[in-house]
Motif scaffolding. Structure first.
Motif, PDB file in Angstrom:
ATOM      1  N   TYR A  58      46.020   9.839  -0.958  1.00 60.37           N
ATOM      2  CA  TYR A  58      45.057   8.594  -1.763  1.00 60.37           C
ATOM      3  C   TYR A  58      45.801   7.438  -1.954  1.00 60.37           C
ATOM      4  O   TYR A  58      46.434   6.510  -2.102  1.00 60.37           O
ATOM      5  CB  TYR A  58      46.253   9.034  -3.556  1.00 60.37           C
ATOM      6  CG  TYR A  58      45.021  10.957  -3.188  1.00 60.37           C
ATOM      7  CD1 TYR A  58      43.892  10.843  -3.667  1.00 60.37           C
ATOM      8  CD2 TYR A  58      45.548  12.300  -3.506  1.00 60.37           C
ATOM      9  CE1 TYR A  58      43.028  12.428  -3.965  1.00 60.37           C
ATOM     10  CE2 TYR A  58      45.190  13.459  -3.728  1.00 60.37           C
ATOM     11  CZ  TYR A  58      43.600  13.283  -3.606  1.00 60.37           C
ATOM     12  OH  TYR A  58      42.937  14.282  -3.950  1.00 60.37           O
ATOM     13  N   GLY A  65      51.372  20.440  -4.605  1.00 60.18           N
ATOM     14  CA  GLY A  65      50.773  18.803  -4.629  1.00 60.18           C
ATOM     15  C   GLY A  65      51.221  19.160  -5.916  1.00 60.18           C
ATOM     16  O   GLY A  65      50.363  18.072  -6.876  1.00 60.18           O
ATOM     17  N   SER A 108      49.117  14.822  -0.146  1.00 60.89           N
ATOM     18  CA  SER A 108      48.415  14.287  -1.201  1.00 60.89           C
ATOM     19  C   SER A 108      49.515  12.549  -1.749  1.00 60.89           C
ATOM     20  O   SER A 108      48.131  11.325  -1.573  1.00 60.89           O
ATOM     21  CB  SER A 108      48.643  15.002  -2.995  1.00 60.89           C
ATOM     22  OG  SER A 108      48.720  16.265  -2.971  1.00 60.89           O
ATOM     23  N   LYS A 133      42.302  18.199  -1.236  1.00 58.88           N
ATOM     24  CA  LYS A 133      43.323  18.711  -1.797  1.00 58.88           C
ATOM     25  C   LYS A 133      43.510  19.860  -3.296  1.00 58.88           C
ATOM     26  O   LYS A 133      42.500  19.080  -4.168  1.00 58.88           O
ATOM     27  CB  LYS A 133      44.829  17.499  -1.957  1.00 58.88           C
ATOM     28  CG  LYS A 133      45.844  17.877  -2.002  1.00 58.88           C
ATOM     29  CD  LYS A 133      47.125  18.315  -1.057  1.00 58.88           C
ATOM     30  CE  LYS A 133      47.872  18.942  -1.218  1.00 58.88           C
ATOM     31  NZ  LYS A 133      47.883  20.493  -1.645  1.00 58.88           N
TER      32      LYS A 133
END
Length: 256
Positions: free
Chosen positions: A231, A178, A227, A19
């Motif tokens: 995460y 992102g 993302s 990413k």
């Protein structure tokens, strides 16, 4: 009413999920097969698997990886990256993909869209579009993983592609990619006014509220995110719960 879809995206480079931000500064976030299985078990509606350097490196997506992912997930699964012929699309579908995304090859030879649609049906052909806002406030389409400005106007291109047989559009905002600052609502609204095929919003998801917002304010039928899920900032279950509270049609685990 069609249920809105939550679609994790696995961007793959050198066999690993990565990413970045605005298509650069890539970091490793895991194994694609394990990630696909985890997302499937977490209740995502579909998966998108993009080999982001395949076109730039002049090769097609790894078939073995597609097979392994297909063995782990039992939901619609889209594959893209370096696919430039009807035969290559056929290989991906035989390996277990439900749909194939084409991007650079379609820009270079738009007849590929109609050839694939005639062979496999429009429902299998996803037009992936990477678009960036220009100084004149129009959007240009980029190819080769966002490396090259084609000079093509986004709105002209999506209309042409749908007329040729694209059955779905995966629209990525390069400006938002992102950044976790929310989807490009204006771009999505403009495209949705011109085409009637399902539209997947991509680029900018930073919270479950961003996902709710894109469904409330645009006709997008799917929201793609990477993302925030990779995460662990928000789960698919939390995102779907927020959508349900907002009155959106959504498939919760156990629904048919």
């Amino acid at each position: 009413m069609l249920k809105k879809r939550i679609i994790p995206c696995l961007d793959v480079k050198d066999g690993r999920v990565v990413k970045g931000v605005n298509f650069v500064n890539l970091s490793d976030v895991g194994d694609p097969v394990q990630a696909a299985k985890a997302y499937y078990e977490a209740g995502c509606d579909e998966l998108v698997f993009l080999d982001i350097t395949a076109t730039h490196e002049g090769r097609q997506t790894t078939l073995e990886m597609v097979r392994q992912v297909a063995e782990q997930v039992f939901i619609p699964f889209t594959v893209g990256g370096g696919i430039s012929s009807v035969d290559q699309m056929n290989q991906m579908l035989k390996a277990g993909a439900d749909k194939v995304a084409i991007n650079s090859a379609a820009l270079l030879d738009p007849s590929l869209i109609s050839a694939c649609a005639e062979k496999f049906g429009s429902q299998c052909v996803v037009l992936a579009v990477d678009a960036k806002k220009e100084a004149d406030h129009s959007w240009h389409v980029y190819l080769a993983g966002g490396r090259k400005d084609t000079g093509r106007d986004l709105l002209d291109w999506v209309q042409e592609a749908v007329q040729l047989g694209a059955g779905e559009i995966l629209l990525t905002s390069m400006d938002k990619d992102g950044t976790k600052s929310g989807f490009d609502l204006a771009m999505l609204q403009e495209v949705a006014q011109l085409v009637s095929v399902p539209l997947i919003a991509s680029g900018g998801a930073g919270s479950s509220q961003d996902v709710v917002e894109v469904f409330e304010q645009t006709p997008a039928t799917g929201a793609l995110a990477a993302s925030i899920f990779h995460y662990g900032q928000v789960s698919i279950a939390e995102t779907k719960e927020a959508m349900k509270k907002a009155g959106l049609e959504v498939r919760i685990n156990g629904d048919t």
